[in-house]
Design an enzyme around this catalytic site. Structure first.
Site, mmCIF file in Angstrom:
data_model
loop_
_atom_site.group_PDB
_atom_site.id
_atom_site.type_symbol
_atom_site.label_atom_id
_atom_site.label_comp_id
_atom_site.label_asym_id
_atom_site.label_seq_id
_atom_site.Cartn_x
_atom_site.Cartn_y
_atom_site.Cartn_z
ATOM 1 N N HIS A 1 6.217 5.642 11.190
ATOM 2 C CA HIS A 1 5.600 5.550 9.858
ATOM 3 C C HIS A 1 4.567 6.678 9.798
ATOM 4 O O HIS A 1 3.358 6.444 9.834
ATOM 5 C CB HIS A 1 4.935 4.170 9.740
ATOM 6 C CG HIS A 1 4.468 3.790 8.384
ATOM 7 N ND1 HIS A 1 4.444 4.659 7.302
ATOM 8 C CD2 HIS A 1 3.984 2.609 7.905
ATOM 9 C CE1 HIS A 1 3.968 4.022 6.240
ATOM 10 N NE2 HIS A 1 3.686 2.777 6.588
ATOM 11 N N ARG B 1 0.797 -1.218 0.000
ATOM 12 C CA ARG B 1 0.000 0.000 0.000
ATOM 13 C C ARG B 1 0.833 1.272 0.000
ATOM 14 O O ARG B 1 0.544 2.209 -0.739
ATOM 15 C CB ARG B 1 -0.932 0.048 1.230
ATOM 16 C CG ARG B 1 -2.139 -0.822 1.120
ATOM 17 C CD ARG B 1 -2.571 -1.306 2.483
ATOM 18 N NE ARG B 1 -1.576 -2.243 2.979
ATOM 19 C CZ ARG B 1 -1.582 -3.542 2.704
ATOM 20 N NH1 ARG B 1 -2.545 -4.045 2.004
ATOM 21 N NH2 ARG B 1 -0.622 -4.346 3.143
ATOM 22 N N ARG C 1 11.613 3.841 2.697
ATOM 23 C CA ARG C 1 11.309 2.848 3.727
ATOM 24 C C ARG C 1 12.630 2.193 4.083
ATOM 25 O O ARG C 1 13.213 1.441 3.291
ATOM 26 C CB ARG C 1 10.301 1.811 3.248
ATOM 27 C CG ARG C 1 10.157 0.669 4.245
ATOM 28 C CD ARG C 1 8.910 -0.151 4.054
ATOM 29 N NE ARG C 1 7.720 0.579 4.476
ATOM 30 C CZ ARG C 1 6.507 0.048 4.543
ATOM 31 N NH1 ARG C 1 6.314 -1.214 4.205
ATOM 32 N NH2 ARG C 1 5.469 0.761 4.940
ATOM 33 N N LYS D 1 26.383 -3.786 -2.915
ATOM 34 C CA LYS D 1 27.851 -3.825 -3.090
ATOM 35 C C LYS D 1 28.568 -3.162 -1.919
ATOM 36 O O LYS D 1 29.774 -2.989 -1.943
ATOM 37 C CB LYS D 1 28.230 -3.103 -4.389
ATOM 38 C CG LYS D 1 27.535 -3.651 -5.612
ATOM 39 C CD LYS D 1 27.900 -2.806 -6.837
ATOM 40 C CE LYS D 1 26.965 -3.124 -7.995
ATOM 41 N NZ LYS D 1 27.047 -2.114 -9.055
#
Ligand code: NCD
Length: 314
Positions: free
Chosen positions: A137, A57, A108, A87
């Site tokens: 969040h 979402r 995120r 890397k």
């Protein structure tokens, strides 16, 4: 001008929320009416979505929001494997490079301070779209409070139960902070004993004079609350032993629990829901109390409003 980062839900005040919510309402109307002028709002702007953890979402609604506003999206949904982090590149270097390619970064992070660290080096706004296990969040909290206000009423009258894994859920943290900031009438934290809400949240609520209770019994709370915010056990953030010990026995929402909620109450969930919601599929079509699909849809309008606020030159 300093970039307008979005890092924590307590950075917002009520005045800002009112404006954002009214702009989200307008976005909804314009999307429903297929208003062609929407796509001129962020024309020529570029948003990068950089996701180090899975998402359905949050990433898709941000990307859809940007595209509906006429902007462009560059994206990686599995940054740990598909960027130079694989890397050995540091987040700080990655951000320093990407900020030249776009006008806003939706991040995120799998680190508890990822968005905060990124904001110290980024020349473009960082939007925190979930920050590890202990972080926040904030845009989820915006859409949660928007949904509560639309469906239940004024936030300062709200009596809400927040249920489930309150220790590891970052949506819980952001929502509790924002409710504290908005002067919510009462919060009941309902969780197994070893998944209780953190002291940082209860301290914040005390400082903001927001009454709260902590309990292990969902049943006793159900008839009195205006909203139930269920969350799942954050299985991926605990050992198998912790998961088994947690036992969500008393923390399930079946048709029996749903029946105990007031007719006007609402059931929210940040989603994805798993074993904690066991009501008959399809009931959301007939029982208005089940609000989590409308809540997820609201994520689109809130993120459109937020992107416009952050990026529009007006
Ligand atoms: C949440 C998350 O990723 O923190 N989901 C979401 O963004 N809607 C909640 C969760 O994963 O349980």
């Amino acid at each position: 001008m300093q970039p307008r980062h979005v890092l924590e839900s307590q950075q917002f005040n009520y005045e800002f929320l009112e404006k954002l919510f009214s702009s989200a309402d307008k976005m909804r109307d314009r999307v429903k009416k297929k208003d062609k002028k929407l796509s001129s709002i962020l024309k020529d702007k570029i948003m990068c979505t950089l996701f180090y953890e899975p998402s359905t979402r949050t990433r898709m609604s941000f990307e859809s929001a940007m595209l509906r506003l006429g902007g462009n999206v560059i994206s990686t949904e599995n940054a740990s494997e598909f960027t130079s982090v694989y890397k050995g590149e540091s987040l700080v270097d990655t951000i320093r490079i990407i900020d030249d390619y776009c006008d806003v970064i939706v991040l995120r992070s799998d680190k508890d301070d990822g968005a905060h660290v990124a904001s110290t080096v980024s020349d473009v706004p960082i939007i925190n779209a979930g920050e590890g296990k202990l972080g926040q969040h904030p845009t989820q909290a915006l859409l949660d409070v928007y949904t509560l206000k639309k469906e239940v009423g004024e936030i300062d009258q709200l009596n809400i139960a927040i249920v489930g894994d309150l220790k590891n859920g970052r949506t819980v943290k952001s929502l509790a902070y924002l409710l504290g900031k908005c002067g919510t009438a009462k919060i009941h934290f309902v969780s197994p004993n070893n998944f209780k809400v953190g002291g940082d949240i209860t301290d914040y609520l005390q400082r903001h004079n927001t009454p709260y209770t902590e309990t292990e019994s969902l049943e006793s709370i159900l008839p009195e609350v205006d909203a139930v915010y269920m969350t799942r056990l954050q299985k991926e953030r605990m050992t198998a032993e912790e998961y088994l010990k947690a036992g969500m026995g008393g923390f399930k929402m079946t048709n029996i629990e749903l029946e105990k909620m007031k007719p006007t109450a609402r059931l929210l969930h940040p989603l994805p829901h798993v074993e904690e919601i066991q009501i008959c599929p399809g009931i959301e079509e007939i029982d208005k109390r089940v609000a989590y699909f409308r809540q997820a849809e609201n994520g689109l309008y809130i993120r459109m409003a937020l992107l416009e606020h952050i990026l529009s030159s007006k």
